[in-house]
Design a protein around this motif. Structure first.
Motif, PDB file in Angstrom:
ATOM      1  N   ALA A  84       0.841  -1.198   0.000  1.00 55.18           N
ATOM      2  CA  ALA A  84       0.000   0.000   0.000  1.00 55.18           C
ATOM      3  C   ALA A  84       0.869   1.238   0.000  1.00 55.18           C
ATOM      4  CB  ALA A  84      -0.922   0.002   1.220  1.00 55.18           C
ATOM      5  N   THR A  85       0.437   2.266  -0.768  1.00 53.99           N
ATOM      6  CA  THR A  85       1.145   3.540  -0.845  1.00 53.99           C
ATOM      7  C   THR A  85       0.137   4.665  -0.665  1.00 53.99           C
ATOM      8  OG1 THR A  85       2.698   2.576  -2.432  1.00 53.99           O
ATOM      9  CG2 THR A  85       2.697   4.977  -2.214  1.00 53.99           C
ATOM     10  N   GLN A 101      -9.089 -13.132  -5.517  1.00 52.33           N
ATOM     11  CA  GLN A 101      -8.170 -13.526  -6.579  1.00 52.33           C
ATOM     12  C   GLN A 101      -7.465 -12.289  -7.113  1.00 52.33           C
ATOM     13  OE1 GLN A 101     -10.821 -15.297  -9.516  1.00 52.33           O
ATOM     14  NE2 GLN A 101     -11.097 -13.356 -10.568  1.00 52.33           N
ATOM     15  N   SER A 102      -6.236 -12.466  -7.559  1.00 53.71           N
ATOM     16  CA  SER A 102      -5.507 -11.382  -8.203  1.00 53.71           C
ATOM     17  C   SER A 102      -5.834 -11.376  -9.689  1.00 53.71           C
ATOM     18  CB  SER A 102      -3.996 -11.563  -7.996  1.00 53.71           C
ATOM     19  OG  SER A 102      -3.571 -12.809  -8.517  1.00 53.71           O
ATOM     20  N   ALA A 103      -5.588 -10.265 -10.353  1.00 55.50           N
ATOM     21  CA  ALA A 103      -5.846 -10.151 -11.784  1.00 55.50           C
ATOM     22  C   ALA A 103      -4.748 -10.857 -12.575  1.00 55.50           C
ATOM     23  CB  ALA A 103      -5.912  -8.679 -12.179  1.00 55.50           C
ATOM     24  N   ARG A 104      -5.117 -11.333 -13.729  1.00 50.62           N
ATOM     25  CA  ARG A 104      -4.115 -11.929 -14.616  1.00 50.62           C
ATOM     26  C   ARG A 104      -4.518 -11.688 -16.055  1.00 50.62           C
ATOM     27  NH1 ARG A 104      -5.283 -18.484 -14.044  1.00 50.62           N
ATOM     28  NH2 ARG A 104      -7.124 -18.526 -15.418  1.00 50.62           N
ATOM     29  N   ASN A 231      -3.814  -5.449 -11.091  1.00 49.14           N
ATOM     30  CA  ASN A 231      -3.392  -5.733  -9.717  1.00 49.14           C
ATOM     31  C   ASN A 231      -2.971  -4.466  -8.992  1.00 49.14           C
ATOM     32  OD1 ASN A 231      -3.786  -8.550  -9.453  1.00 49.14           O
ATOM     33  ND2 ASN A 231      -2.011  -8.908 -10.768  1.00 49.14           N
ATOM     34  N   ARG A 232      -2.960  -3.347  -9.689  1.00 50.90           N
ATOM     35  CA  ARG A 232      -2.785  -2.042  -9.038  1.00 50.90           C
ATOM     36  C   ARG A 232      -4.182  -1.447  -8.865  1.00 50.90           C
ATOM     37  NH1 ARG A 232       1.887   2.275  -9.811  1.00 50.90           N
ATOM     38  NH2 ARG A 232       2.725   0.721  -8.371  1.00 50.90           N
ATOM     39  N   VAL A 233      -4.637  -1.392  -7.640  1.00 56.10           N
ATOM     40  CA  VAL A 233      -5.998  -0.944  -7.349  1.00 56.10           C
ATOM     41  C   VAL A 233      -5.916   0.489  -6.842  1.00 56.10           C
ATOM     42  CG1 VAL A 233      -8.102  -1.420  -6.054  1.00 56.10           C
ATOM     43  CG2 VAL A 233      -6.597  -3.314  -6.741  1.00 56.10           C
ATOM     44  N   GLU A 234      -6.402   1.438  -7.656  1.00 58.08           N
ATOM     45  CA  GLU A 234      -6.349   2.854  -7.316  1.00 58.08           C
ATOM     46  C   GLU A 234      -7.758   3.402  -7.182  1.00 58.08           C
ATOM     47  OE1 GLU A 234      -2.402   4.623  -9.363  1.00 58.08           O
ATOM     48  OE2 GLU A 234      -3.864   3.876 -10.800  1.00 58.08           O
ATOM     49  N   GLY A 235      -7.971   4.249  -6.181  1.00 55.59           N
ATOM     50  CA  GLY A 235      -9.264   4.899  -6.028  1.00 55.59           C
ATOM     51  C   GLY A 235     -10.252   4.147  -5.169  1.00 55.59           C
ATOM     52  N   LEU A 242      -3.215   0.251  -3.852  1.00 58.48           N
ATOM     53  CA  LEU A 242      -2.925  -1.117  -3.425  1.00 58.48           C
ATOM     54  C   LEU A 242      -2.291  -1.875  -4.576  1.00 58.48           C
ATOM     55  CD1 LEU A 242      -6.279  -1.997  -1.587  1.00 58.48           C
ATOM     56  CD2 LEU A 242      -4.149  -1.154  -0.561  1.00 58.48           C
ATOM     57  N   ASP A 243      -1.245  -2.598  -4.306  1.00 63.24           N
ATOM     58  CA  ASP A 243      -0.601  -3.449  -5.309  1.00 63.24           C
ATOM     59  C   ASP A 243      -0.683  -4.896  -4.824  1.00 63.24           C
ATOM     60  OD1 ASP A 243       0.624  -1.693  -7.438  1.00 63.24           O
ATOM     61  OD2 ASP A 243       1.428  -0.734  -5.639  1.00 63.24           O
ATOM     62  N   LEU A 244      -1.341  -5.746  -5.651  1.00 65.00           N
ATOM     63  CA  LEU A 244      -1.508  -7.151  -5.305  1.00 65.00           C
ATOM     64  C   LEU A 244      -0.503  -7.990  -6.076  1.00 65.00           C
ATOM     65  CD1 LEU A 244      -5.412  -7.334  -5.703  1.00 65.00           C
ATOM     66  CD2 LEU A 244      -4.100  -6.448  -3.760  1.00 65.00           C
ATOM     67  N   ASP A 245       0.012  -9.039  -5.449  1.00 66.87           N
ATOM     68  CA  ASP A 245       0.826  -9.984  -6.203  1.00 66.87           C
ATOM     69  C   ASP A 245       0.108 -11.328  -6.227  1.00 66.87           C
ATOM     70  OD1 ASP A 245       1.368 -11.335  -3.790  1.00 66.87           O
ATOM     71  OD2 ASP A 245       3.196 -10.166  -3.445  1.00 66.87           O
ATOM     72  N   ASP A 246       0.694 -12.296  -6.907  1.00 67.32           N
ATOM     73  CA  ASP A 246       0.013 -13.582  -7.101  1.00 67.32           C
ATOM     74  C   ASP A 246      -0.295 -14.281  -5.785  1.00 67.32           C
ATOM     75  OD1 ASP A 246       0.022 -13.214  -9.810  1.00 67.32           O
ATOM     76  OD2 ASP A 246       1.880 -14.340 -10.150  1.00 67.32           O
TER      77      ASP A 246
END
Length: 456
Positions: A84-85, A101-104, A231-235, A242-246
Motif C-alpha cells: 500500500a502507498t 483472486q488477483s488479476a491476470r 493488480n494495481r488498485v487505485e481509487g 494497493l498493489d496485489l501480487d500472485d
C-alpha cells in the motif's frame, strides 16, 4: 663605478654586506602587507566554512517549511501479498483487505504444427489474422504472403496496439504460436484468433484447450466488494494505491494509514542539530584567546555579529496568528550560550496532540509565514547571490588584490632605494680608494724626504 660584485674593493670596507643588511631592513616593510594578506585569506576560508554550516541549516529550515511534511502519511501492511502507498489526498485510517483472486492476463495458443519447418511458408497473398478480446472487440492484422510462423510472430509484435505479445513455443513434438494479453483483466484478455488466406495444406488455428482466461482482481475492503482489471488498485480507498501480487489470492491483510510523525520528528531534530553545528562553527571562528595565533579568524567581524543577531531574533520572536507561538511550546529552548535544546517528550506531545498547531508554528500558511519561513527569508539575505556573506567574501578578495598592488609598489620602492644605496656606496668606495691612493703616495713622498734628509 665598481659593480656590486666588487663593491668595497677600493675602500676595503664590507659594503656588499652592508648593502644586504640594508635590503633586509627595507624588506621588513613588506611583512605587514603579507600579514594582512594572510589575514584576509584566512577570513575568506572562514567565511567558506561558515557558508557550509549555514547551507546545512538552510536545508534543515527548508524541510520544516515544506507543507507536505505535515500532511505526509505512512502506510503499513499486516499480512502477505498486498503493498500500500499513500498519496497526498489520503486520510488516516485502518482497512481490512481480503483478496479473493488477483488479476491476470489471458493467453491462447495455436494447434501444434507437426512435420513442418519454421522456415516453411504458411500464407498466401491477402492472408489475415483476427484477434478477439474479452470485451468483444477485434483486431485484424494483415499477414504478408509466404509468411513463416516466425514472420507471423514478428508481424504481430511489430503491429502497434495489438493488445498481445506473440512468441513460439516448442512442446517437444511441434511448434505453437502463443499469444499473451499485454494487460491483465477479463476485458483485455484474448479469447479467440482466426486465420484466413493460409496456403494450401497449411493448418493454423487456435487450440481451445490452451485458452487461459484473463480475469479481474476481486477483493473486499472493509466488507465492500471491489473488482479491478489490474493488480494495481487505485481509487478504491481515497489516496491509497494497493498493489496485489500472485500470493494475495485467498489472503486477508490489514492496511494501516497514519500520520508520518517520524519524518516530522526527524526534521525538527535535524533543525536543532544543524543550528547547533552552525553555532559551534561560529564559536570557533570568533574565539577570543588573547593569542593572535590561536584566536578565531572572524573575531569582531561585523558580518558574523549581524548574522547571529538576526537568527537569534527570528528564533526568539513569537509566531503570531497560530495556536502555538513560542518554540518552547514545541519543546525547543534557547540556552544561555545561544544553542538550541530539544525536549523530545514535549515535541512528541505537541505532534500527537496538536499536529495542525505544530504545522502552523513552523510552516504557517505560506512560504514566508511561520518560524521556518521567517528564517528562510533571513538566510536568503545572508546566503543569496547578493547576500551579506558573499559581499564580505568579495570585500576580502578586493582587499587582497589591493594589498597585492601595494606589495608590488613597496617592493619597487625598496629596489629603488637599494639601487640608490648601491650608487652611493660605489661613489663612497671610489672616493675612499682615491684617498687611500693619495695616502699611499704621500707616505712614499714623506719616506723619500726623510731618507734624503738623513743622508745629509
Amino acid at each position: 663605478m665598481a659593480s656590486i660584485s666588487s663593491l668595497g674593493v677600493g675602500s676595503g670596507l664590507d659594503l656588499s654586506g652592508l648593502l644586504d643588511q640594508l635590503r633586509s631592513a627595507e624588506r621588513e616593510k613588506l611583512q605587514p602587507i603579507v600579514t594582512q594578506q594572510s589575514d584576509e585569506k584566512a577570513k575568506i576560508s572562514a567565511f567558506g566554512r561558515l557558508q557550509t554550516a549555514l547551507d546545512g541549516f538552510q536545508d534543515a529550515v527548508a524541510k520544516l517549511n515544506d507543507a507536505s511534511l505535515y500532511s505526509s502519511l505512512s502506510t503499513s501492511v499486516q499480512g502477505e501479498g498486498v503493498m500500500a502507498t499513500a498519496g497526498a489526498d489520503a486520510s488516516p485510517g485502518r482497512y481490512e483487505v481480503s483478496v479473493t483472486q488477483s488479476a491476470r492476463g489471458g493467453s491462447l495458443a495455436t494447434s501444434r504444427i507437426d512435420d513442418i519447418n519454421l522456415e516453411d511458408p504458411l500464407t498466401d497473398a491477402g492472408a489475415q489474422l483476427t484477434l478477439t478480446f474479452g470485451d468483444g472487440s477485434t483486431m485484424p492484422i494483415d499477414l504478408a504472403a509466404d509468411s513463416t510462423l516466425g514472420d507471423i510472430r514478428d508481424t504481430i509484435n511489430a503491429t502497434p496496439d495489438t493488445g498481445v505479445t506473440a512468441s513460439i513455443i516448442n512442446d517437444g513434438t511441434g511448434n505453437r504460436l502463443v499469444l499473451a494479453s499485454s494487460e491483465t483483466g477479463e476485458a483485455a484478455a484474448i479469447t479467440d484468433m482466426t486465420f484466413t488466406g493460409l496456403s494450401v495444406g497449411a493448418t493454423l488455428a487456435k487450440d481451445a484447450d490452451t485458452l487461459r482466461a484473463g480475469r479481474d482482481a476481486e477483493l473486499e475492503i472493509n466488507g465492500i466488494a471491489i473488482t479491478s482489471p489490474s493488480n494495481r488498485v487505485e481509487g478504491a480507498i481515497q489516496g491509497i494505491t494497493l498493489d496485489l501480487d500472485d500470493s494475495a489470492s485467498g489472503q486477508t491483510s490489514t492496511v494501516v494509514v497514519e500520520r508520518d510523525s517520524d519524518s516530522l520528528r526527524e526534521a525538527v531534530t535535524g533543525f536543532v542539530s544543524a543550528y547547533n553545528e552552525m553555532k559551534s562553527t561560529v564559536g570557533r571562528m570568533t574565539a577570543v584567546t588573547g593569542d593572535a595565533d590561536t584566536a578565531g579568524e572572524l573575531v569582531g567581524d561585523r558580518t558574523v555579529r549581524t548574522i547571529q543577531t538576526r537568527l537569534s531574533r527570528d528564533l526568539g520572536e513569537s509566531v503570531l496568528g497560530g495556536e502555538l507561538e513560542l518554540m518552547s511550546q514545541v519543546g525547543i529552548s534557547l540556552t544561555p550560550n545561544g544553542r538550541l535544546e530539544l525536549d523530545q517528550a514535549k515535541l512528541d506531545e505537541a505532534i500527537a496532540g496538536n499536529p495542525q498547531g505544530v504545522a502552523g508554528f513552523f510552516a504557517g500558511d505560506s512560504e514566508a509565514a511561520g518560524m521556518a519561513g521567517r528564517l528562510s527569508g533571513t538566510l536568503e539575505q545572508v546566503l543569496g547571490d547578493s547576500g551579506m556573506l558573499k559581499r564580505s567574501i568579495e570585500s576580502s578578495e578586493t582587499r587582497i588584490d589591493n594589498l597585492g598592488d601595494r606589495y608590488a609598489r613597496t617592493e619597487r620602492s625598496i629596489e629603488s632605494t637599494i639601487d640608490r644605496y648601491r650608487t652611493q656606496f660605489g661613489q663612497l668606495d671610489s672616493m675612499l680608494a682615491q684617498m687611500n691612493s693619495m695616502s699611499d703616495y704621500l707616505t712614499q713622498q714623506f719616506s723619500a724626504l726623510d731618507a734624503q734628509l738623513g743622508r745629509k
